[in-house]
Design a protein around this motif. Sequence first.
Motif, PDB file in Angstrom:
ATOM      1  N   PHE A  26       0.813  -1.223   0.000  1.00 22.77           N
ATOM      2  CA  PHE A  26       0.000   0.000   0.000  1.00 22.77           C
ATOM      3  C   PHE A  26       0.845   1.272   0.000  1.00 22.77           C
ATOM      4  O   PHE A  26       1.880   1.329   0.675  1.00 22.77           O
ATOM      5  N   CYS A  27       0.371   2.289  -0.694  1.00 20.22           N
ATOM      6  CA  CYS A  27       0.978   3.625  -0.585  1.00 20.22           C
ATOM      7  C   CYS A  27       0.325   4.333   0.608  1.00 20.22           C
ATOM      8  O   CYS A  27      -0.652   3.825   1.174  1.00 20.22           O
ATOM      9  N   THR A  28       0.816   5.503   0.954  1.00 15.07           N
ATOM     10  CA  THR A  28       0.275   6.193   2.135  1.00 15.07           C
ATOM     11  C   THR A  28      -1.192   6.605   1.933  1.00 15.07           C
ATOM     12  O   THR A  28      -1.975   6.546   2.876  1.00 15.07           O
ATOM     13  N   GLY A  29      -1.547   6.977   0.706  1.00 17.77           N
ATOM     14  CA  GLY A  29      -2.924   7.418   0.432  1.00 17.77           C
ATOM     15  C   GLY A  29      -3.920   6.278   0.591  1.00 17.77           C
ATOM     16  O   GLY A  29      -5.032   6.475   1.101  1.00 17.77           O
ATOM     17  N   VAL A  30      -3.521   5.088   0.169  1.00 12.49           N
ATOM     18  CA  VAL A  30      -4.399   3.921   0.277  1.00 12.49           C
ATOM     19  C   VAL A  30      -4.510   3.500   1.748  1.00 12.49           C
ATOM     20  O   VAL A  30      -5.602   3.217   2.242  1.00 12.49           O
ATOM     21  N   THR A 105     -10.354  11.099   0.459  1.00 12.00           N
ATOM     22  CA  THR A 105      -9.574  11.492  -0.722  1.00 12.00           C
ATOM     23  C   THR A 105      -8.100  11.623  -0.336  1.00 12.00           C
ATOM     24  O   THR A 105      -7.765  12.274   0.659  1.00 12.00           O
ATOM     25  N   CYS A 106      -7.233  11.029  -1.139  1.00  7.63           N
ATOM     26  CA  CYS A 106      -5.793  11.133  -0.860  1.00  7.63           C
ATOM     27  C   CYS A 106      -5.374  12.601  -0.947  1.00  7.63           C
ATOM     28  O   CYS A 106      -5.765  13.306  -1.881  1.00  7.63           O
ATOM     29  N   PRO A 107      -4.565  13.076  -0.011  1.00  8.57           N
ATOM     30  CA  PRO A 107      -4.128  14.481  -0.050  1.00  8.57           C
ATOM     31  C   PRO A 107      -3.432  14.851  -1.369  1.00  8.57           C
ATOM     32  O   PRO A 107      -3.505  15.996  -1.809  1.00  8.57           O
ATOM     33  N   LEU A 108      -2.794  13.878  -2.005  1.00  9.95           N
ATOM     34  CA  LEU A 108      -2.113  14.173  -3.273  1.00  9.95           C
ATOM     35  C   LEU A 108      -3.127  14.369  -4.408  1.00  9.95           C
ATOM     36  O   LEU A 108      -2.879  15.116  -5.348  1.00  9.95           O
ATOM     37  N   VAL A 109      -4.259  13.712  -4.299  1.00 12.64           N
ATOM     38  CA  VAL A 109      -5.334  13.908  -5.287  1.00 12.64           C
ATOM     39  C   VAL A 109      -5.975  15.278  -5.038  1.00 12.64           C
ATOM     40  O   VAL A 109      -6.274  16.023  -5.970  1.00 12.64           O
ATOM     41  N   GLN A 171      -3.091  13.475 -13.914  1.00 10.77           N
ATOM     42  CA  GLN A 171      -3.610  12.438 -13.011  1.00 10.77           C
ATOM     43  C   GLN A 171      -2.389  11.927 -12.241  1.00 10.77           C
ATOM     44  O   GLN A 171      -1.303  11.796 -12.830  1.00 10.77           O
ATOM     45  N   THR A 172      -2.553  11.633 -10.980  1.00  4.51           N
ATOM     46  CA  THR A 172      -1.386  11.299 -10.143  1.00  4.51           C
ATOM     47  C   THR A 172      -0.590  10.090 -10.627  1.00  4.51           C
ATOM     48  O   THR A 172       0.604   9.994 -10.371  1.00  4.51           O
ATOM     49  N   THR A 173      -1.259   9.168 -11.325  1.00  9.00           N
ATOM     50  CA  THR A 173      -0.612   7.896 -11.669  1.00  9.00           C
ATOM     51  C   THR A 173       0.017   7.864 -13.059  1.00  9.00           C
ATOM     52  O   THR A 173       0.455   6.807 -13.514  1.00  9.00           O
ATOM     53  N   LEU A 199       2.122  14.668 -10.357  1.00 11.32           N
ATOM     54  CA  LEU A 199       2.345  13.213 -10.332  1.00 11.32           C
ATOM     55  C   LEU A 199       2.605  12.783  -8.890  1.00 11.32           C
ATOM     56  O   LEU A 199       3.215  13.524  -8.120  1.00 11.32           O
ATOM     57  N   CYS A 200       2.158  11.590  -8.561  1.00 12.23           N
ATOM     58  CA  CYS A 200       2.396  11.084  -7.207  1.00 12.23           C
ATOM     59  C   CYS A 200       3.827  10.540  -7.132  1.00 12.23           C
ATOM     60  O   CYS A 200       4.184   9.632  -7.885  1.00 12.23           O
ATOM     61  N   PRO A 201       4.660  11.059  -6.202  1.00 10.20           N
ATOM     62  CA  PRO A 201       6.045  10.580  -6.120  1.00 10.20           C
ATOM     63  C   PRO A 201       6.136   9.086  -5.831  1.00 10.20           C
ATOM     64  O   PRO A 201       7.059   8.417  -6.279  1.00 10.20           O
ATOM     65  N   GLN A 202       5.163   8.562  -5.087  1.00  6.76           N
ATOM     66  CA  GLN A 202       5.208   7.127  -4.746  1.00  6.76           C
ATOM     67  C   GLN A 202       4.985   6.258  -5.987  1.00  6.76           C
ATOM     68  O   GLN A 202       5.546   5.176  -6.115  1.00  6.76           O
ATOM     69  N   VAL A 203       4.144   6.755  -6.899  1.00  5.08           N
ATOM     70  CA  VAL A 203       3.898   6.029  -8.146  1.00  5.08           C
ATOM     71  C   VAL A 203       5.129   6.142  -9.051  1.00  5.08           C
ATOM     72  O   VAL A 203       5.593   5.153  -9.621  1.00  5.08           O
ATOM     73  N   SER A 204       5.670   7.362  -9.146  1.00  3.06           N
ATOM     74  CA  SER A 204       6.849   7.582 -10.001  1.00  3.06           C
ATOM     75  C   SER A 204       8.010   6.695  -9.557  1.00  3.06           C
ATOM     76  O   SER A 204       8.737   6.139 -10.383  1.00  3.06           O
ATOM     77  N   GLY A 270       1.326  -2.766  -7.396  1.00  2.00           N
ATOM     78  CA  GLY A 270       0.665  -1.473  -7.479  1.00  2.00           C
ATOM     79  C   GLY A 270       0.445  -0.950  -6.066  1.00  2.00           C
ATOM     80  O   GLY A 270       0.688  -1.673  -5.085  1.00  2.00           O
ATOM     81  N   THR A 271      -0.049   0.267  -5.944  1.00  2.00           N
ATOM     82  CA  THR A 271      -0.146   0.889  -4.617  1.00  2.00           C
ATOM     83  C   THR A 271      -1.367   0.436  -3.816  1.00  2.00           C
ATOM     84  O   THR A 271      -1.513   0.810  -2.670  1.00  2.00           O
ATOM     85  N   SER A 272      -2.259  -0.348  -4.454  1.00  3.55           N
ATOM     86  CA  SER A 272      -3.423  -0.815  -3.681  1.00  3.55           C
ATOM     87  C   SER A 272      -3.368  -2.320  -3.425  1.00  3.55           C
ATOM     88  O   SER A 272      -4.378  -2.940  -3.125  1.00  3.55           O
TER      89      SER A 272
HETATM   90  S1  SF4 Z   1      -0.935   6.336  -5.439  1.00  4.34           S
HETATM   91 FE1  SF4 Z   1      -0.291   8.344  -4.703  1.00  4.34          FE
HETATM   92  S2  SF4 Z   1      -2.005   9.669  -5.222  1.00  4.34           S
HETATM   93 FE2  SF4 Z   1      -2.772   7.586  -5.358  1.00  4.34          FE
HETATM   94  S3  SF4 Z   1      -3.630   7.148  -3.342  1.00  4.34           S
HETATM   95 FE3  SF4 Z   1      -1.504   6.483  -3.305  1.00  4.34          FE
HETATM   96  S4  SF4 Z   1      -0.347   8.216  -2.463  1.00  4.34           S
HETATM   97 FE4  SF4 Z   1      -2.344   8.981  -3.153  1.00  4.34          FE
END
Ligand code: SF4
Length: 288
Positions: A26-30, A105-109, A171-173, A199-204, A270-272
Motif C-alpha cells: 500500500f501507498c500512504t494514500g491507500v 480522498t488522498c491528499p495528493l489527489v 492524473q497522479t498515476t 504526479l504522485c512521487p510514490q507512483v513515479s 501497485g499501490t493498492s
Molecule cells: S498512489 Fe499516490 S495519489 Fe494515489 S492514493 Fe496512493 S499516495 Fe495517493
Amino acid sequence: MRKYRRSYKYRFLMKMKIIVAKNIGFCTGVKRALDIARKSLEKDPLPVQFLGGLIHNEEIIKEIKNKGGIFISDPKEAKSGTLVIRAHGTPPLPPLNNVFIRDATCPLVKRVQEAAKSLFKKGYQVIIIGEKEHAEVKGIRGQIGNKAIVVENELAAKKIKQFKKIGVVTQTTQNLEKVNRILKILKRKATKIKFVNTLCPQVSLRQEEISQLLKKVDGVLVIGSAKSANTNQLVKIAKISKKPVWLVNSAKEIKKQDFKGINVLGVISGTSAPDWNIEKIKKRLMQL
Ligand code: SF4
C-alpha cells in the motif's frame, strides 16, 4: 550498483531467483483511506455508504461489505447516515440531508484538484493529462464544472485547438516520460503554458524501480488489480521491455508452468496491493 543491490531482497527457489522490489504494498494514500473507512464503519452514523470503490482492491471491497458497508455509485442515492469519499476523490457533492461526510480522498489527489481550480480561476484552459473515465480525473474535472479538457495520449494532444493560456495538471498515476512527450505537443498549442507537476512521487518511484528491475530479470510479476491505473502503468512499462509480464491479484492465479525458462523473476506491486496478499503470493512462489 552496490547500493542498488542492497535495496533488494533476494530469494531463491529451485533454480529461479526472485527479486522483490523495495517499493511494494500500500501507498500512504491507500493506507489512510483504509484506516478512515475502517474507523468510519466502527463509529460513524449508519448506514456507512461508500461512493464508488474506496480503493482498487477487490479484497478490501469484500471486507467493507462484510462489515456492513454499502456501495453506491451516485451521491443522490445516499440515505441518512455516512458517506465515505473514495481515495480517488469526487466531483463536488450535491446538498445531502442528514448525511455525514467522511472524506478519504488522498491528499495528493486533493492537490491536483486545488491546482486545477487555481489555474481555472486565473483564466487558463485547464488540461488534465490522464484517463478520461478514471474516477480521479472525473473528480478533478468536476471541481471546475467539467470545463477541463482531458488528454489521454499524444494523438489527443495534437487534436487540441489553439488557446491563449493553457494550464496543465496530471492524473497522479501518469508516467513522467509520457507526460513530457504530451507537454512538448501542448507547448505549440498556446502562447502561454503553465504546468503543475501533480504526479504522485510514490507512483513515479515504482515506475523507476520497475525500469531498473527489468534490466536484471527475465520476467516480472506485477501484483495488483487490473482496475488500478498505477498497476496498469507498471504493466505497460514492463511490456515495452518485451520481457514476459504477469498481472496477478491473488496467489491462486500463480501457475508453475508460466515461469518456464525464467531464471530471475522480478516482483513488484501497485499501490493498492495489500502486504498480506503479497506475502501469500511470495509463499505460493516458494511452493512451486
Ligand atoms: S498512489 Fe499516490 S495519489 Fe494515489 S492514493 Fe496512493 S499516495 Fe495517493
